[in-house]
Design an enzyme around this catalytic site. Structure first.
Site, PDB file in Angstrom:
ATOM      1  N   ASN A  62       0.829  -1.213   0.000  1.00  0.00           N
ATOM      2  CA  ASN A  62       0.000   0.000   0.000  1.00  0.00           C
ATOM      3  C   ASN A  62       0.860   1.259   0.000  1.00  0.00           C
ATOM      4  O   ASN A  62       0.604   2.211  -0.749  1.00  0.00           O
ATOM      5  CB  ASN A  62      -0.898   0.022   1.242  1.00  0.00           C
ATOM      6  CG  ASN A  62      -2.053  -0.958   1.159  1.00  0.00           C
ATOM      7  OD1 ASN A  62      -2.342  -1.516   0.103  1.00  0.00           O
ATOM      8  ND2 ASN A  62      -2.713  -1.178   2.283  1.00  0.00           N
ATOM      9  N   ARG A 397     -10.154  -4.074 -15.098  1.00  0.00           N
ATOM     10  CA  ARG A 397      -9.020  -4.915 -14.717  1.00  0.00           C
ATOM     11  C   ARG A 397      -9.440  -6.369 -14.853  1.00  0.00           C
ATOM     12  O   ARG A 397     -10.579  -6.722 -14.556  1.00  0.00           O
ATOM     13  CB  ARG A 397      -8.580  -4.653 -13.275  1.00  0.00           C
ATOM     14  CG  ARG A 397      -8.139  -3.231 -12.969  1.00  0.00           C
ATOM     15  CD  ARG A 397      -7.556  -3.135 -11.557  1.00  0.00           C
ATOM     16  NE  ARG A 397      -7.474  -1.775 -11.076  1.00  0.00           N
ATOM     17  CZ  ARG A 397      -6.458  -0.953 -11.318  1.00  0.00           C
ATOM     18  NH1 ARG A 397      -5.445  -1.375 -12.053  1.00  0.00           N
ATOM     19  NH2 ARG A 397      -6.455   0.275 -10.825  1.00  0.00           N
ATOM     20  N   ARG A 427      -4.671   2.303 -13.934  1.00  0.00           N
ATOM     21  CA  ARG A 427      -3.305   2.480 -13.451  1.00  0.00           C
ATOM     22  C   ARG A 427      -2.673   1.161 -13.021  1.00  0.00           C
ATOM     23  O   ARG A 427      -3.255   0.378 -12.278  1.00  0.00           O
ATOM     24  CB  ARG A 427      -3.275   3.455 -12.274  1.00  0.00           C
ATOM     25  CG  ARG A 427      -1.870   4.014 -12.015  1.00  0.00           C
ATOM     26  CD  ARG A 427      -1.806   4.795 -10.728  1.00  0.00           C
ATOM     27  NE  ARG A 427      -2.724   5.904 -10.652  1.00  0.00           N
ATOM     28  CZ  ARG A 427      -2.442   7.137 -11.059  1.00  0.00           C
ATOM     29  NH1 ARG A 427      -1.270   7.403 -11.602  1.00  0.00           N
ATOM     30  NH2 ARG A 427      -3.329   8.105 -10.929  1.00  0.00           N
ATOM     31  N   HIS A 457     -14.926   3.050 -15.720  1.00  0.00           N
ATOM     32  CA  HIS A 457     -14.760   2.259 -14.506  1.00  0.00           C
ATOM     33  C   HIS A 457     -16.007   1.441 -14.172  1.00  0.00           C
ATOM     34  O   HIS A 457     -16.018   0.673 -13.207  1.00  0.00           O
ATOM     35  CB  HIS A 457     -14.412   3.217 -13.351  1.00  0.00           C
ATOM     36  CG  HIS A 457     -13.961   2.551 -12.101  1.00  0.00           C
ATOM     37  ND1 HIS A 457     -14.706   2.575 -10.935  1.00  0.00           N
ATOM     38  CD2 HIS A 457     -12.844   1.840 -11.810  1.00  0.00           C
ATOM     39  CE1 HIS A 457     -14.065   1.914  -9.983  1.00  0.00           C
ATOM     40  NE2 HIS A 457     -12.932   1.465 -10.479  1.00  0.00           N
ATOM     41  N   TYR A 490     -11.682 -10.005  -2.393  1.00  0.00           N
ATOM     42  CA  TYR A 490     -12.325  -8.700  -2.312  1.00  0.00           C
ATOM     43  C   TYR A 490     -13.799  -8.888  -1.977  1.00  0.00           C
ATOM     44  O   TYR A 490     -14.461  -9.761  -2.526  1.00  0.00           O
ATOM     45  CB  TYR A 490     -12.235  -7.941  -3.645  1.00  0.00           C
ATOM     46  CG  TYR A 490     -10.887  -7.341  -3.971  1.00  0.00           C
ATOM     47  CD1 TYR A 490      -9.724  -7.760  -3.339  1.00  0.00           C
ATOM     48  CD2 TYR A 490     -10.778  -6.354  -4.939  1.00  0.00           C
ATOM     49  CE1 TYR A 490      -8.492  -7.207  -3.660  1.00  0.00           C
ATOM     50  CE2 TYR A 490      -9.545  -5.794  -5.270  1.00  0.00           C
ATOM     51  CZ  TYR A 490      -8.413  -6.229  -4.629  1.00  0.00           C
ATOM     52  OH  TYR A 490      -7.197  -5.677  -4.948  1.00  0.00           O
ATOM     53  N   ARG A 586     -14.062   2.409   3.988  1.00  0.00           N
ATOM     54  CA  ARG A 586     -12.869   1.596   4.197  1.00  0.00           C
ATOM     55  C   ARG A 586     -11.601   2.426   4.333  1.00  0.00           C
ATOM     56  O   ARG A 586     -10.789   2.223   5.225  1.00  0.00           O
ATOM     57  CB  ARG A 586     -12.686   0.611   3.034  1.00  0.00           C
ATOM     58  CG  ARG A 586     -11.492  -0.318   3.205  1.00  0.00           C
ATOM     59  CD  ARG A 586     -11.122  -0.994   1.908  1.00  0.00           C
ATOM     60  NE  ARG A 586     -10.385  -0.122   1.018  1.00  0.00           N
ATOM     61  CZ  ARG A 586     -10.392  -0.233  -0.311  1.00  0.00           C
ATOM     62  NH1 ARG A 586     -11.132  -1.139  -0.897  1.00  0.00           N
ATOM     63  NH2 ARG A 586      -9.678   0.586  -1.058  1.00  0.00           N
ATOM     64  N   HIS A 614     -14.600  -3.801  -0.578  1.00  0.00           N
ATOM     65  CA  HIS A 614     -14.550  -3.116  -1.869  1.00  0.00           C
ATOM     66  C   HIS A 614     -15.935  -2.753  -2.402  1.00  0.00           C
ATOM     67  O   HIS A 614     -16.063  -1.925  -3.296  1.00  0.00           O
ATOM     68  CB  HIS A 614     -13.813  -4.010  -2.878  1.00  0.00           C
ATOM     69  CG  HIS A 614     -13.445  -3.336  -4.150  1.00  0.00           C
ATOM     70  ND1 HIS A 614     -14.087  -3.581  -5.345  1.00  0.00           N
ATOM     71  CD2 HIS A 614     -12.492  -2.410  -4.431  1.00  0.00           C
ATOM     72  CE1 HIS A 614     -13.539  -2.853  -6.301  1.00  0.00           C
ATOM     73  NE2 HIS A 614     -12.577  -2.125  -5.770  1.00  0.00           N
TER      74      HIS A 614
END
Length: 730
Positions: A62, A397, A427, A457, A490, A586, A614
């Site tokens: 992270n 992704r 990214r 997204h 997740y 979160r 998530h």
């Protein structure tokens, strides 16, 4: 309409009432507070050792990304204008100083925990990092053999001289800086003084040789880290030279480099230029071993033009990622949690086509407690179903060997109309997405590379199928990526539906994106950057007005980040009239909860547990007609204004009940839940009394999924099913 109560009249406030200037928290420091909560998990004695090691590795990963992106971005802002202020009132200069100081304190906490707690206890349990200067002969012999056979032939030192400039080093890769005694001139024997020029070489360790080298120990598993192995035998690289020092170091490069789309004629070529720019970008952090001399630190700093603020002294192994490998060691199950396996959804019959199952009614899946397989199976079945005419999907992704991408290519090869929006600007996944996009194009898939100036997204897949009653659209909407690997770790939500109105909306939305046109009015979906912000603000304002009118009003949401100042102000105004607001955030939260007169009725919690939270789930009481949504978007300016996102209503009652029950479960957690204070600090929630039962929300959600499957199996065992004779024509 109910009459206003006197209490409600006292609370009623105009919407244009000024709010205090100090109502926002800095987003960078808020993110660091999140990573500190993860570090607290690594320090939690109640967890098995390897689970704690894994959490420590997560904090390192992270922090790497934070420094690459956020610190890199701050330094670019600093170069442009150091006095610009953020919403919290901090200048860029103040942010850089505060973030740098907090990061260094955090690194000290990480390595103190590793040195003084985790490593000694892991060694006692049989997982030992071996010191080659203090080990038995057998371990040293094995290490030397591995060095001679696998390491020395692969690695190459690079001398630094006046005609050999400092090498271009890969970001986040470990290197060794070797300080050598300068070669004396013939006939001269004087010693070097501190002021004389030393000679240096760099040995990049690369990623070809595994970082962890197994060596024998008296019990359990022993290992040597590659950098320690090479340092121990480093003189073999410099025969006839005297090695004065060998120290590990690692650089972090600025990754806050975005595509300048106005100047990019081709998006793929432009993204490849971005990847190359990151490889060459400025160094924003230098980590070096605590054993490094002032000579070597000064040399490295000068070569990379760094200031003291960029230097991180690390008393332990650089890059804690090796702890992920330790977590996966075989034979140490007692040092890990018992796995929670994803369960089958009882409403999905594996022997029945997904289309038939969805046609019976909407399905809501809570991952990773329930399997992601049905989403993969839906797309795989669509690829070979002769009645499927088209598949339309957004891919942000994916996994390394994505079965979904394979199914889409298979569908195109079978002549189906397959359109896929591949977001090349995701990214750190740009290279993988470019590769997938090219492979899909070769298979006949119509690939659209997102929208100029925006990131796509949204998580949506539309399957168009010809059926006897006409065209039916089957859809998947999600809060997470189409990645069957991360779906196991997740926490996300999937909605499978063939609702006609949602189908019309989804098609309108998708075609507007692919056609780069203004979308028509959507009936049920809200899409960013067009309508999502307005819809969200309208829903918050509606709760505010209901509360002013004396009705019950409530907002409950689970999101990853809350940064957007307009949304935060709307929540403050709702709180000022008494709307009950519960937020499960979160990570970054720039709102101050519990401030008297501003946010008295706002509660903010954060869950940090086994799975990464998530999912985005949003609830409005709406006068008793509950409004429930899932979304791909967090409440941040980038999501609401600079990304293509969706907020999807959950319509069928069974799905609504399940989703609302899941949302409420998190607010009962007294085990891995943190309460945010008005200052931006967090306190861990613990059982109110010694007799209070611990409540771990993720465990409860897992147990519910298991109980549901168990109950369904028991029900089937007590139900008689007859075999019917095959009828003519069947």
């Amino acid at each position: 309409m109910p009459k206003k109560s006197s209490a409600a009249k006292k609370k009623a406030l105009p919407f244009d009432l000024p709010l205090p200037d100090d109502r926002f928290l800095n987003r960078e420091l808020a993110w660091l507070a999140f990573n500190e909560r993860v570090l607290d998990q690594a320090a939690d004695d109640s967890l098995p050792l390897l689970e704690r090691a894994k959490f420590l590795a997560i904090t390192g990963s992270n922090l790497d990304e934070f420094v690459m992106v956020r610190m890199g971005g701050l330094q670019l802002q600093f170069a442009r204008n150091a006095m610009v202020r953020d919403a919290a009132g901090l200048t860029v200069s103040q942010q850089v100083n505060a973030v740098s100081s907090r990061c260094k304190e955090f690194v000290d906490r990480q390595y103190t925990l590793l040195r003084e707690d985790l490593e000694p206890r892991l060694a006692e349990a049989g997982v030992c990092r071996v010191d080659l200067d203090d080990c038995h002969d057998r371990a040293r012999e094995v290490a030397q053999r591995r060095f001679e056979s696998d390491v020395s032939a692969v690695l190459s030192p690079q001398a630094i001289t006046h005609d050999r400039p400092f090498p271009l080093l890969q970001g986040l890769a470990i290197n060794l800086c070797v300080r050598l005694r300068a070669v004396s001139q013939p006939g001269k024997t004087e010693e070097l003084e501190d002021g004389d020029a030393w000679q240096y070489a760099v040995i990049p360790l690369g990623r070809t040789v595994p970082r962890m080298i197994p060596v024998p120990t008296e019990k359990g598993h022993g290992y040597v880290l590659l950098e320690d192995l090479v340092c121990h035998y480093v003189e073999d690289f410099f025969p006839g030279r005297e090695v004065m020092e060998c120290v590990a170091f690692r650089i972090t490069r600025n990754a806050d480099i975005e595509l300048q789309e106005d100047g990019a004629m081709d998006l793929v070529d432009g993204m490849e230029d971005v990847l190359e720019s990151r490889r060459l970008s400025r160094v924003v952090r230098l980590e070096y071993g605590a054993n490094a001399s002032d000579h070597s630190v000064a040399f490295l700093s000068e070569m990379m033009q760094l200031t003291n603020q960029d230097l991180y002294k690390v008393d332990g192994p650089l890059d804690l990622g090796y702890l992920f490998t330790l977590h996966g060691l075989e034979g140490f199950d007692s040092l890990r949690e018992t796995p929670w396996l994803p369960q089958a959804n009882i409403d999905i019959d594996p022997a029945e086509p997904m289309f038939s199952t969805i046609a019976k009614g909407d399905l809501l899946l809570i991952h990773p407690y329930e399997r992601f397989d049905p989403i993969v199976r839906l797309i795989e079945e669509a690829a070979v179903d002769p009645d499927v005419l088209a598949i339309k999907q957004v891919l942000y992704r994916t996994s390394g060997k994505s079965p979904i991408v394979s199914a889409l290519m298979r569908a195109a090869e079978r002549g189906k109309y397959v359109s896929v929006i591949v977001e090349l600007k995701a990214r750190f996944d740009e290279a993988r997405n470019i590769e997938w996009a090219r492979e899909m194009e070769q298979a006949g898939v119509q690939v659209i590379y997102g929208i100029r100036g925006l990131k796509t997204h949204a998580k949506v897949c539309i399957i168009v199928r010809r059926e006897p009653q006409g065209i039916v659209r089957y859809m998947h909407f999600g809060t997470g990526n189409y990645n069957e690997s991360t779906a196991k770790i997740y926490s996300d939500v999937s909605l499978l539906t063939c609702n006609d109105t949602l189908g019309a909306d989804a098609t309108t939305f998708f075609n507007a994106v692919t056609g780069a046109s203004q979308p028509q009015q959507l009936q049920l979906l809200a899409a960013a950057p067009m309508t999502l912000r307005k819809r969200l603000l309208n829903l918050i304002e509606a709760e505010t007005r209901r509360c002013q009118e004396g009705q019950k009003a409530e907002i409950t949401a689970k999101i990853n980040s809350l940064v957007d100042t307009e949304v935060i102000d709307a929540l403050y105004r709702a709180s000022q009239v008494g709307v009950r607001i519960r937020l499960n955030v979160r990570g970054i939260c720039c709102l101050r909860p519990g401030v008297k007169g501003l946010s008295d009725s706002i509660e903010v919690i954060s869950i940090v547990d086994r799975f990464l939270e998530h999912a985005r789930i949003i609830y409005f009481r709406h006068g008793g007609d509950d409004e429930l949504f899932i979304s791909s978007a967090d409440w941040m300016p980038r999501n609401l204004d600079r990304r293509v996102e969706l907020m999807v209503p959950v319509i069928e009652q069974a799905c609504r009940d399940k989703l609302l029950s899941t949302l409420k479960t998190y607010f009962k957690d007294n085990t891995n839940c943190w309460r945010m204070l008005p200052t931006g600090m967090y306190e861990r929630i613990v059982p109110a009394t010694k007799k209070a039962v611990p409540f771990q929300s993720q465990r409860v959600l897992h147990e519910r999924a298991v109980a549901s499957v168990t109950k369904a199996k028991q029900s089937r065992r007590t139900t008689f099913e007859t075999h019917e004779p095959k009828r003519e024509g069947e």
